[in-house]
Design an enzyme around this catalytic site. Sequence first.
Site, PDB file in Angstrom:
ATOM      1  N   GLU A 109      31.148  42.371  42.117  1.00  0.00           N
ATOM      2  CA  GLU A 109      30.883  43.702  42.901  1.00  0.00           C
ATOM      3  C   GLU A 109      29.278  43.450  43.244  1.00  0.00           C
ATOM      4  OE1 GLU A 109      32.224  47.177  41.264  1.00  0.00           O
ATOM      5  OE2 GLU A 109      34.498  46.865  42.318  1.00  0.00           O
ATOM      6  N   CYS A 112      41.362  38.926  51.437  1.00  0.00           N
ATOM      7  CA  CYS A 112      41.999  37.748  50.412  1.00  0.00           C
ATOM      8  C   CYS A 112      43.166  37.132  51.170  1.00  0.00           C
ATOM      9  CB  CYS A 112      42.300  38.587  49.208  1.00  0.00           C
ATOM     10  SG  CYS A 112      40.547  38.613  48.585  1.00  0.00           S
ATOM     11  N   GLU A 169      40.601  37.083  44.069  1.00  0.00           N
ATOM     12  CA  GLU A 169      41.214  36.099  44.759  1.00  0.00           C
ATOM     13  C   GLU A 169      40.097  34.883  45.473  1.00  0.00           C
ATOM     14  OE1 GLU A 169      41.424  39.174  44.848  1.00  0.00           O
ATOM     15  OE2 GLU A 169      43.501  39.684  45.549  1.00  0.00           O
ATOM     16  N   CYS A 220      43.787  42.294  49.323  1.00  0.00           N
ATOM     17  CA  CYS A 220      43.224  42.986  50.592  1.00  0.00           C
ATOM     18  C   CYS A 220      43.456  42.082  51.778  1.00  0.00           C
ATOM     19  CB  CYS A 220      41.697  43.405  50.398  1.00  0.00           C
ATOM     20  SG  CYS A 220      40.487  42.073  50.160  1.00  0.00           S
TER      21      CYS A 220
HETATM   22  N1  THU Z   1      39.840  43.805  44.220  1.00  0.00           N
HETATM   23  C1  THU Z   1      39.953  42.530  43.942  1.00  0.00           C
HETATM   24  O1  THU Z   1      39.317  41.756  43.401  1.00  0.00           O
HETATM   25  N2  THU Z   1      41.350  42.057  44.285  1.00  0.00           N
HETATM   26  C2  THU Z   1      42.300  42.792  44.971  1.00  0.00           C
HETATM   27  O2  THU Z   1      43.234  42.138  45.103  1.00  0.00           O
HETATM   28  C3  THU Z   1      41.979  44.032  45.141  1.00  0.00           C
HETATM   29  C4  THU Z   1      40.693  44.490  44.910  1.00  0.00           C
HETATM   30  C5  THU Z   1      38.462  44.309  43.798  1.00  0.00           C
HETATM   31  C6  THU Z   1      37.400  44.579  44.595  1.00  0.00           C
HETATM   32  C7  THU Z   1      36.576  45.434  44.254  1.00  0.00           C
HETATM   33  O3  THU Z   1      35.661  45.090  43.057  1.00  0.00           O
HETATM   34  C8  THU Z   1      37.573  46.263  43.346  1.00  0.00           C
HETATM   35  O4  THU Z   1      38.930  45.535  42.990  1.00  0.00           O
HETATM   36  C9  THU Z   1      37.851  47.666  43.810  1.00  0.00           C
HETATM   37  O5  THU Z   1      38.557  47.407  45.170  1.00  0.00           O
END
Ligand code: THU
Length: 130
Positions: free
Chosen positions: A44, A89, A55, A86
Amino acid sequence: MDWEKLVQAAWEARENAYSPYSNFQVGAALLAEDGRVFSGCNVENISYGLTNCAERVAIGAAVAAGVRRFVAVAVVADTAVPISPCGACRQVLAEFSVKRVLLVNRTERVEFCLDDLLPRASTGILDRPE
Ligand code: THU
């Protein structure tokens, strides 16, 4: 298809998640055609918008190692129902034709075809000769 190895790698990668803003940890592991596994966790950023999902971090790790051909990806999180990638991804997985997607939580595993998660991804701008 050795999902066990991939799921384990994804849970291990999740341990390294950098998620001080959401406090939500995600791990992903990609199986390359050559049998190697590349994993990623979410990373993040205070800007939020610059956050990288697990991903895409896994794809980046593989591509940086010279690997571009994949069989499958496993994505893990400690959610009530298995996590789902998401849209960004899904698009990036489509770029590298990662066809099989296993979504995993502590108790369940659900397999999808990327075609179902992102219909018609290979038409239009990704419509290219094999
Ligand atoms: N996130 C992922 O890493 N992969 C996903 O498939 C969904 C969301 C992360 C992004 C962010 O750091 C946190 O999860 C909350 O959305």
